[in-house]
Design a protein around this motif. Structure first.
Motif, PDB file in Angstrom:
ATOM      1  N   ALA A 298      31.027  40.925  47.151  1.00 18.46           N
ATOM      2  CA  ALA A 298      31.997  39.829  47.090  1.00 18.46           C
ATOM      3  C   ALA A 298      32.049  39.029  48.391  1.00 18.46           C
ATOM      4  O   ALA A 298      32.172  37.800  48.368  1.00 18.46           O
ATOM      5  CB  ALA A 298      33.378  40.383  46.755  1.00 18.46           C
TER       6      ALA A 298
ATOM      7  N   ALA B 181      29.004  36.819  48.462  1.00 19.21           N
ATOM      8  CA  ALA B 181      29.141  35.737  47.498  1.00 19.21           C
ATOM      9  C   ALA B 181      30.104  34.668  48.006  1.00 19.21           C
ATOM     10  O   ALA B 181      29.855  33.463  47.846  1.00 19.21           O
ATOM     11  CB  ALA B 181      29.618  36.291  46.163  1.00 19.21           C
ATOM     12  N   LEU B 182      31.206  35.096  48.629  1.00 18.48           N
ATOM     13  CA  LEU B 182      32.167  34.123  49.152  1.00 18.48           C
ATOM     14  C   LEU B 182      31.567  33.328  50.308  1.00 18.48           C
ATOM     15  O   LEU B 182      31.782  32.109  50.414  1.00 18.48           O
ATOM     16  CB  LEU B 182      33.446  34.845  49.606  1.00 18.48           C
TER      17      LEU B 182
ATOM     18  N   TRP C 222      29.339  30.783  48.881  1.00 16.00           N
ATOM     19  CA  TRP C 222      30.147  29.707  48.292  1.00 16.00           C
ATOM     20  C   TRP C 222      30.583  28.736  49.377  1.00 16.00           C
ATOM     21  O   TRP C 222      30.508  27.511  49.205  1.00 16.00           O
ATOM     22  CB  TRP C 222      31.354  30.313  47.589  1.00 16.00           C
TER      23      TRP C 222
ATOM     24  N   ALA D  29      38.058  39.170  49.245  1.00 16.97           N
ATOM     25  CA  ALA D  29      36.994  38.200  48.962  1.00 16.97           C
ATOM     26  C   ALA D  29      36.854  37.973  47.471  1.00 16.97           C
ATOM     27  O   ALA D  29      36.691  36.833  47.006  1.00 16.97           O
ATOM     28  CB  ALA D  29      35.673  38.695  49.552  1.00 16.97           C
ATOM     29  N   GLU D  30      36.936  39.042  46.695  1.00 13.59           N
ATOM     30  CA  GLU D  30      36.839  38.923  45.240  1.00 13.59           C
ATOM     31  C   GLU D  30      37.983  38.079  44.689  1.00 13.59           C
ATOM     32  O   GLU D  30      37.777  37.224  43.818  1.00 13.59           O
ATOM     33  CB  GLU D  30      36.850  40.317  44.620  1.00 13.59           C
TER      34      GLU D  30
ATOM     35  N   LEU E 166      37.424  34.421  45.667  1.00 10.86           N
ATOM     36  CA  LEU E 166      36.374  33.843  44.827  1.00 10.86           C
ATOM     37  C   LEU E 166      36.929  33.459  43.454  1.00 10.86           C
ATOM     38  O   LEU E 166      36.631  32.377  42.924  1.00 10.86           O
ATOM     39  CB  LEU E 166      35.239  34.856  44.644  1.00 10.86           C
TER      40      LEU E 166
ATOM     41  N   ASP F  79      37.145  29.609  42.068  1.00 12.35           N
ATOM     42  CA  ASP F  79      36.404  29.318  40.844  1.00 12.35           C
ATOM     43  C   ASP F  79      37.312  28.702  39.774  1.00 12.35           C
ATOM     44  O   ASP F  79      36.861  27.910  38.943  1.00 12.35           O
ATOM     45  CB  ASP F  79      35.760  30.586  40.288  1.00 12.35           C
TER      46      ASP F  79
END
Length: 229
Positions: free
Chosen positions: A158, A161-162, A165, A217-218, A221, A225
């Motif tokens: 996560a 991924a962040l 992003w 972080a999850e 995100l 989103d």
């Protein structure tokens, strides 16, 4: 070696009846209880980590034959990381059977992520040594079952991924700030806030800073989103 009722109960939960129950005892013995006539579980942990890795590698390849290495790696990491091993150990009741020294018992060792994760890997190795790879594999797949089936095909760390992003939008990497800590010293709970330079934030709490950062972080995100573009 005669097995105790406690070990027999654990064997039932694991779905394995050991030929040499001494291996299971060793897998459950923390270094704080080792001695001249008692081996701890560190060597078995080393082996179990490799057995678990092979089982998960095979399982992921079989479930998605079109996936690239780049897609498989984060799924693999999610399944073999220490936090996941500890969660599986808790579900199997391994913590209750751990052999710990007095200091570890008093400091909540039966609930510690690192001890539980290490013990889970050691138990996997004990099954492997006692009955071979196929039986160890079957146990792992049974204990991890829902996690393997549910791991996202494009799952990524996560935090990574962040960061990706943010970079895609010309932003610097997110910041992670510890905003609170609660609980006793042997079982702390950390609250971490993830922040983007553009102003978005999300917070999460967990028993380790790493877990709290991942959860924050999850959450962030998911929030960005959902936000209108």
């Amino acid at each position: 070696m005669k097995r105790s009722a406690e070990l027999a109960e654990l064997e039932t939960r694991l779905g394995v009846r050991f030929r040499n129950v001494a291996l299971l005892r060793e897998a459950l013995t923390h270094a704080s209880m080792s001695g001249p006539n008692r081996s701890d579980n560190q060597r078995l942990e080393f082996l179990g980590d490799r057995v678990l890795g092979l089982v998960m590698s095979e399982a992921l390849l079989e479930r998605d034959r079109a996936a690239s290495e780049g897609q498989l790696a984060p799924r693999y990491n999610a399944l073999v990381r220490k936090e996941t091993c500890a969660d599986v150990a808790r579900e199997a009741g391994i913590g209750d059977a751990l052999k710990l020294g007095r200091s570890e018992r008093l400091s909540g060792g039966r609930r510690k992520m690192a001890l539980l994760g290490d013990a889970m890997e050691a138990v996997i190795a004990a099954v492997y040594v006692d009955q071979g790879f196929e039986i160890a594999k079957a146990m792992v797949l049974r204990l991890w079952g829902a996690r393997i089936d549910g791991v996202e095909k494009d799952a990524r760390d996560a935090k990574t991924a962040l960061q990706e992003w943010a970079q895609a939008r010309g932003l610097p990497p997110p910041a992670y700030i510890e905003t609170a800590r609660s609980g006793p010293d042997h079982a702390p709970v950390f609250t971490i806030e993830a922040r983007l330079e553009s102003g978005e934030t999300a917070a999460a709490a967990a028993g380790s800073k790493r877990q709290a950062e991942q959860k924050a972080a999850e959450a962030l995100l998911a929030a960005v989103d959902r936000a209108p573009s």
